[in-house]
Write a protein that holds these residues in place. Structure first.
Motif, PDB file in Angstrom:
ATOM      1  N   ASP A 151      36.420   5.988  48.070  1.00  0.00           N
ATOM      2  CA  ASP A 151      36.590   7.403  47.786  1.00  0.00           C
ATOM      3  C   ASP A 151      35.962   7.793  46.454  1.00  0.00           C
ATOM      4  O   ASP A 151      35.817   8.971  46.147  1.00  0.00           O
ATOM      5  N   GLN A 152      35.635   6.793  45.621  1.00  0.00           N
ATOM      6  CA  GLN A 152      35.012   7.098  44.344  1.00  0.00           C
ATOM      7  C   GLN A 152      33.556   7.514  44.562  1.00  0.00           C
ATOM      8  O   GLN A 152      32.988   7.282  45.625  1.00  0.00           O
ATOM      9  N   LYS A 153      32.971   8.134  43.571  1.00  0.00           N
ATOM     10  CA  LYS A 153      31.630   8.717  43.719  1.00  0.00           C
ATOM     11  C   LYS A 153      30.535   7.881  43.064  1.00  0.00           C
ATOM     12  O   LYS A 153      29.458   8.395  42.772  1.00  0.00           O
ATOM     13  N   ALA A 154      30.822   6.598  42.797  1.00  0.00           N
ATOM     14  CA  ALA A 154      29.819   5.761  42.136  1.00  0.00           C
ATOM     15  C   ALA A 154      30.001   4.296  42.482  1.00  0.00           C
ATOM     16  O   ALA A 154      31.106   3.850  42.797  1.00  0.00           O
ATOM     17  N   VAL A 155      28.897   3.574  42.418  1.00  0.00           N
ATOM     18  CA  VAL A 155      28.890   2.126  42.609  1.00  0.00           C
ATOM     19  C   VAL A 155      27.920   1.532  41.603  1.00  0.00           C
ATOM     20  O   VAL A 155      26.822   2.064  41.396  1.00  0.00           O
ATOM     21  N   LEU A 156      28.314   0.443  40.968  1.00  0.00           N
ATOM     22  CA  LEU A 156      27.411  -0.291  40.086  1.00  0.00           C
ATOM     23  C   LEU A 156      26.607  -1.287  40.910  1.00  0.00           C
ATOM     24  O   LEU A 156      27.102  -1.808  41.914  1.00  0.00           O
ATOM     25  N   LEU A 157      25.386  -1.548  40.501  1.00  0.00           N
ATOM     26  CA  LEU A 157      24.529  -2.521  41.177  1.00  0.00           C
ATOM     27  C   LEU A 157      24.372  -3.720  40.258  1.00  0.00           C
ATOM     28  O   LEU A 157      23.817  -3.592  39.162  1.00  0.00           O
ATOM     29  N   HIS A 170      23.983  18.275  43.191  1.00  0.00           N
ATOM     30  CA  HIS A 170      24.613  18.673  41.932  1.00  0.00           C
ATOM     31  C   HIS A 170      25.861  17.851  41.653  1.00  0.00           C
ATOM     32  O   HIS A 170      26.087  17.400  40.517  1.00  0.00           O
ATOM     33  N   HIS A 171      26.702  17.628  42.667  1.00  0.00           N
ATOM     34  CA  HIS A 171      27.911  16.839  42.461  1.00  0.00           C
ATOM     35  C   HIS A 171      27.581  15.377  42.158  1.00  0.00           C
ATOM     36  O   HIS A 171      28.308  14.719  41.410  1.00  0.00           O
ATOM     37  N   ALA A 172      26.499  14.872  42.718  1.00  0.00           N
ATOM     38  CA  ALA A 172      26.061  13.517  42.379  1.00  0.00           C
ATOM     39  C   ALA A 172      25.635  13.449  40.913  1.00  0.00           C
ATOM     40  O   ALA A 172      25.881  12.448  40.227  1.00  0.00           O
TER      41      ALA A 172
END
Length: 217
Positions: A151-157, A170-172
């Protein structure tokens, strides 16, 4: 002849410029894409071009299979990853990839970023996990990201950088900015002591407030 999705392409260019202004990218690094909800077509930044010099016509329009529908430029080398995410998540219509400094510190440490501030809870929405390492532009990278999107809006690589997502480009962008700010606070707080994590109910409360109360309605 009128250019396809002209306003949408302008928005992609503007967001690319904002990424530079917020110091989330350097030179030609990173990329931005958005999916037009009406047509299902995807607009993505071209590979290796400076954002300040981009024009709307430089933004490439592709379909969900990656076929170029309009545009004379080579699309971002991360196109395959963007397409994999769009195919997997119908609720995501905006994707941003950066190598922002503080968030990337945790990516190279293979360490997730917990929610220690209401600011991060607002738009990022939850603890940011690390997607296991995979070569850039590989199908494995997209699979690894998708496995970690909750549900979060980010992932680390791992050993690379950051992907952020939103209901539109825009939300990104907001998620990318807030994540980097929160990562900086967490990084500096860890240098002083042990940051206190927000309880899950407070994360949900802050996220709900940001979505449904904050700003003009």
């Amino acid at each position: 002849m009128q250019m396809m999705l002209e306003q949408f392409r302008k928005q992609i260019v503007e967001i690319g410029i904002q990424l530079k202004e917020y110091k989330l990218i350097s030179l030609t690094g990173g990329n931005v894409s958005g999916r037009d909800e009406e047509t299902g077509l995807i607009a993505i930044t071209p590979s290796g071009m400076e954002y300040e010099k981009l024009k709307p016509e430089d933004v490439v329009i592709v379909n969900i299979d990656g076929d170029i529908i309009e545009g004379n430029r080579k699309p971002s080398s991360d196109l395959i990853t963007h397409l994999q995410i769009y195919k997997a998540r119908k609720d995501i219509n905006g994707i941003i990839h950066t190598h922002s400094t503080y968030a990337s510190c945790f990516a190279v440490l293979n360490e997730s970023i917990p929610v220690v501030s209401t600011t991060m809870a607002n738009e990022v929405g939850g603890e940011v996990p690390v997607a296991k390492y995979a070569p850039v532009a590989s199908e494995e990278l997209g699979i690894s990201i998708i496995e970690n999107i909750g549900d979060q809006k980010a992932v680390l690589l791992q050993n690379h950088g950051v992907f952020t997502f939103g209901k539109d480009p825009h939300h990104a962008l907001v998620a990318a900015v807030m994540l980097e700010d929160a990562s900086k606070v967490y990084y500096l707080a860890k240098a002083i002591g042990e940051p206190i994590r927000l309880p899950e109910e407070e994360i949900k409360r802050a996220n709900d407030l940001f979505k449904n109360v904050y700003g003009q309605r």
